[in-house]
Design an enzyme around this catalytic site. Structure first.
Site, PDB file in Angstrom:
ATOM      1  N   GLY A  44       0.797  -1.232   0.000  1.00 55.58           N
ATOM      2  CA  GLY A  44       0.000   0.000   0.000  1.00 55.58           C
ATOM      3  C   GLY A  44       0.821   1.269   0.000  1.00 55.58           C
TER       4      GLY A  44
ATOM      5  N   ARG B  46       3.167  -9.420  -7.353  1.00 54.13           N
ATOM      6  CA  ARG B  46       3.403  -8.221  -8.123  1.00 54.13           C
ATOM      7  C   ARG B  46       2.494  -7.121  -7.571  1.00 54.13           C
ATOM      8  NH1 ARG B  46       6.628  -9.217 -12.294  1.00 54.13           N
ATOM      9  NH2 ARG B  46       6.818 -11.318 -13.151  1.00 54.13           N
TER      10      ARG B  46
ATOM     11  N   ASP C 212      -7.898  -4.029  -2.468  1.00 52.78           N
ATOM     12  CA  ASP C 212      -7.310  -5.140  -1.725  1.00 52.78           C
ATOM     13  C   ASP C 212      -8.169  -5.398  -0.494  1.00 52.78           C
ATOM     14  OD1 ASP C 212      -3.924  -5.954  -0.555  1.00 52.78           O
ATOM     15  OD2 ASP C 212      -5.658  -7.167  -1.109  1.00 52.78           O
TER      16      ASP C 212
ATOM     17  N   SER D  56      -4.760 -13.949   1.106  1.00 55.15           N
ATOM     18  CA  SER D  56      -3.767 -13.915   0.036  1.00 55.15           C
ATOM     19  C   SER D  56      -2.359 -14.081   0.602  1.00 55.15           C
ATOM     20  CB  SER D  56      -3.864 -12.572  -0.697  1.00 55.15           C
ATOM     21  OG  SER D  56      -2.736 -12.312  -1.482  1.00 55.15           O
TER      22      SER D  56
ATOM     23  N   LYS E  82      -3.296   1.487   2.879  1.00 59.82           N
ATOM     24  CA  LYS E  82      -4.433   0.585   3.101  1.00 59.82           C
ATOM     25  C   LYS E  82      -5.018   0.691   4.499  1.00 59.82           C
ATOM     26  CE  LYS E  82      -2.609  -2.670  -0.262  1.00 59.82           C
ATOM     27  NZ  LYS E  82      -2.081  -4.017  -0.558  1.00 59.82           N
TER      28      LYS E  82
END
Ligand SMILES: O=P(O)(O)OC[C@H]1O[C@H](OP(=O)(O)O)[C@H](O)[C@@H]1O
Ligand SMILES: Nc1ccnc(=O)[nH]1
Length: 503
Positions: free
Chosen positions: A168, A195, A256, A264, A288
Site C-alpha cells: 500500500g 506483483r 485489496d 492472500s 491501506k
C-alpha cells in the site's frame, strides 16, 4: 462435439478457446461462453472466441492454456458448453452480505483455479468482499482453500522465517533488503512476493529487474536449502494459484479487500511452510490502513489466522505516511535497494525500516538477543554481508551477481516538477504519487516511475526540484505530467499558513 486441436501462437491474458463460425453455429456456441474441452483425464475450461483462425472441425487453444495444460497439435478432444458454475450462486450470496459456508468458499476457490470463474465473476467476488467482508471463519477457510488448491513446499532447512508487507505504501522495497540481512545471519527465509496490487511496483516487480523471479518449486527448494533464501514471484508457482488470479483483478480495480488480503498473504506463507512470520502493516494517510486502531485490529487477525494455521505471527505496524525511500517504480526501486545493500547506507526511511523489520526477525529466529536485533541487523547491512547474500540470491536465481545500479535501465523520458513557492514539505500524497507513477507506465514498464528529490519536513525554495517523472514513452510521460500538475502530490507550506484580514 469433437474437434482437432490447433496450437495458436496467441496470448489473450486468459484461457481462450477458438471455434470456427460454422461449428459455433451448429453447436450453438456464442462468444465468451464457458467451454470445457477434455481428452481422457485431462480437461480445461476456457472462454469461447468465434474466429476463422481455425477451420471447421478444429479448436484453437491460446498459449495461456498451453502454459499449464498439455495438449498437442491434431489431438482429438471433446468439447462441451460448461454452463454457469454453482460458485456464481455463492458469490451472489456474498454480494447480499450473507456468510459463506466452508464448502461454498472451497467451491469458489476451486472454480477460480479451474478457470470456471473468469475476470467478470472474480471482479464480482472481489467487490463483494470489499463491500461485505469476511469473518475469521471465512478467512481461515479461504486461506486454507487457496493453499490446498496448489502445491505445498517442504523445505528441510528449519526454522523457516518469513516476512510479508500488506503493501500500500509507494516505494516499499524494504523486503529486498530485509531478506538478505536475515539470511546472512544464517536463518532460512523463502520469500515469495506478489506483483503490484495497489502500488506502482510489487516486490516481485522490483526483484525481477535484478534477477529471475519465475522459478519452479523444485528450484526454490534447491536454492533455499543451499543459501537460505530466495526472492521470487508467488504467482509463477503453483502456490495458492487462486491468489494471482484474484490479484490480477485487484490490480485493475486497485482494491485489496481486508479478508482477501489476509488470505492472500497467509495462504502463500502456509503453502511454502513458513513457521515464524513477521507481517508489516504500513499505517498512515493514503495507504491501506490509515489508523493505529485499524492496524492493531488487523494485526490481531493476522495473529489469530496464524494460530489457526499453526504458524507463529508477529506484526510490525510501520510508518506509511509517505513513500519509503526516494524511488517509486520497479527499476528505480531496484536501483535504490541495490545501492543501499552495496554501500550499507541509504535513505533513512528505507534503512531504518529494513533494519527494524530484520531486527525483529533475528530475535524471532533466536540469532539476536531480545532488544539487540536492530543493532545486529545494522551491522550485517553495514558490513556488506547482506550485499554478499543478495549476490548469492541473484546468482542462484539466474541473474548476474555483478549487476551494478548504473547497469539498471530507467525510463529516459523525464520531466521534473519544481516548487512553486518556498517553505517546508508538509505532506507527500501516497495515492497521488502511485497514480502518477502508474500513469507513467509502472509497473508494466519497468523503467517508469518517480524519483523524489524531497521528503516530508525538508525545506525548499521556490524553483527547487521536487520530483522527476520517468517514463519509457513520450505519450505516457505527457499523461503523467498532466496528472502530476492536477494532483500536486507534494504539499509545501511556509510558517505563515494564511493571512486573514480586511474581513
Ligand atoms: O503495495 P501493494 O501493491 O498493494 O501490495 C503488494 C506488495 O506488498 C507485498 O510486499 P512484500 O512482498 O511483502 O515486500 C507483496 O508481495 C507486494 O509486493
Ligand atoms: N493482498 C496482498 C497484499 C500484499 N501481499 C500479498 O501477497 N497479497
Amino acid at each position: 462435439m469433437r474437434a482437432k486441436v490447433r496450437i495458436l501462437k496467441v496470448k489473450t491474458g486468459g484461457f481462450t478457446i477458438f471455434i470456427n463460425p460454422k461449428d459455433a453455429q451448429e453447436w450453438k456456441i456464442h462468444p465468451n461462453d464457458l467451454i470445457r474441452i477434455e481428452s481422457g483425464k485431462r480437461s480445461v475450461y476456457g472462454s469461447a472466441a468465434i474466429s476463422d483462425f481455425v477451420g471447421v472441425g478444429e479448436v484453437g487453444l491460446s498459449e495461456d492454456i498451453l502454459e499449464s495444460h498439455q495438449f498437442s497439435e491434431g489431438e482429438v478432444v471433446a468439447l462441451s458448453p460448461a454452463g454457469t458454475p454453482e460458485s456464481v450462486r455463492y458469490i451472489k450470496k456474498k454480494m447480499r452480505g450473507e456468510k459463506l459456508r466452508k464448502v461454498e468458499i472451497e467451491t469458489i476457490v476451486k472454480d477460480i483455479v479451474d478457470r470456471k470463474l473468469r475476470n467478470t465473476e472474480i471482479s464480482a467476488f472481489v467487490t463483494a468482499l470489499e463491500i461485505n467482508g469476511l469473518d475469521m471463519d471465512e478467512i481461515a477457510a479461504l486461506t486454507i482453500a487457496m493453499a490446498e488448491t496448489g502445491d505445498m513446499l517442504d523445505i528441510d532447512r528449519k526454522p523457516i522465517m518469513d516476512v510479508h508487507s500488506i503493501g500500500g505504501v509507494p516505494g516499499n522495497k524494504t523486503n529486498v533488503i530485509v531478506v538478505p540481512i536475515v539470511a546472512a545471519a544464517g536463518l532460512t527465509i523463502p520469500k515469495t512476493s506478489s506483483r503490484a496490487i495497489t502500488s506502482a511496483a510489487g516486490t516481485a516487480d522490483v526483484v525481477e529487474v535484478l534477477t529471475n523471479v519465475t522459478l519452479s518449486l523444485d528450484e526454490i527448494k534447491r536454492i533455499v536449502e543451499k543459501i537460505g533464501a530466495c526472492l521470487v514471484w508467488g504467482g509463477a508457482l503453483n502456490l495458492a494459484p487462486a491468489d494471482d488470479l484474484t490479484i490480477h483483478v485487484e490490480r485493475r480495480l486497485s482494491l485489496d479487500p481486508r479478508g482477501l488480503m489476509l488470505a492472500s498473504i497467509m495462504s502463500k506463507k502456509y503453502a511454502i511452510g513458513s513457521q515464524y512470520i513477521l507481517i508489516d502493516i504500513p499505517t498512515g494517510k493514503g495507504v491501506k490502513v490509515e489508523t493505529m486502531e485499524e492496524a492493531r485490529s488487523l494485526a490481531k487477525d493476522f495473529i489469530e489466522l496464524g494460530k489457526r494455521l499453526g504458524q507463529y505471527v508477529e506484526v510490525a505496524i510501520t510508518y506509511g505516511g509517505q513513500p519509503i525511500g526516494h524511488t517509486i517504480g520497479p527499476a528505480l526501486e531496484a536501483k535504490e535497494a541495490l545501492e543501499t545493500l552495496m554501500t550499507g547506507k541509504g535513505p533513512g526511511s528505507l534503512v531504518e525500516k529494513a533494519i527494524g523489520l530484520a531486527g525483529i526477525l533475528l530475535e524471532m529466529g533466536g540469532v539476536a538477543p531480545k532488544g539487540m536485533g536492530r543493532k545486529v541487523a545494522r551491522e550485517i547491512l553495514e558490513s556488506g554481508k547482506a550485499y554478499q547474500k543478495m549476490r548469492e540470491i541473484i546468482e542462484e536465481q539466474g541473474g548476474n551477481p555483478d549487476i551494478k545500479p548504473e547497469d539498471i535501465p530507467i525510463g529516459d523520458k523525464t520531466y521534473t516538477i519544481h516548487a512553486q513557492s518556498s517553505g517546508y514539505v508538509t505532506a507527500i500524497d501516497n495515492k497521488a504519487i502511485t497514480a502518477i507513477a502508474r500513469e507513467a507506465g509502472a509497473p508494466e514498464d519497468k523503467g517508469a516511475g518517480i524519483m523524489l528529490h524531497v521528503k516530508v519536513g525538508e525545506k525548499v525554495k521556490e524553483g527547487d526540484p521536487l520530483f522527476t517523472i520517468h517514463a519509457e514513452s513520450e505519450g505516457k510521460l505527457d499523461k503523467a505530467i498532466v496528472l502530476a500538475r492536477r494532483l500536486e502530490p507534494i504539499k509545501i507550506e511556509g510558517m505563515v499558513l494564511q493571512v486573514v484580514g480586511n474581513l
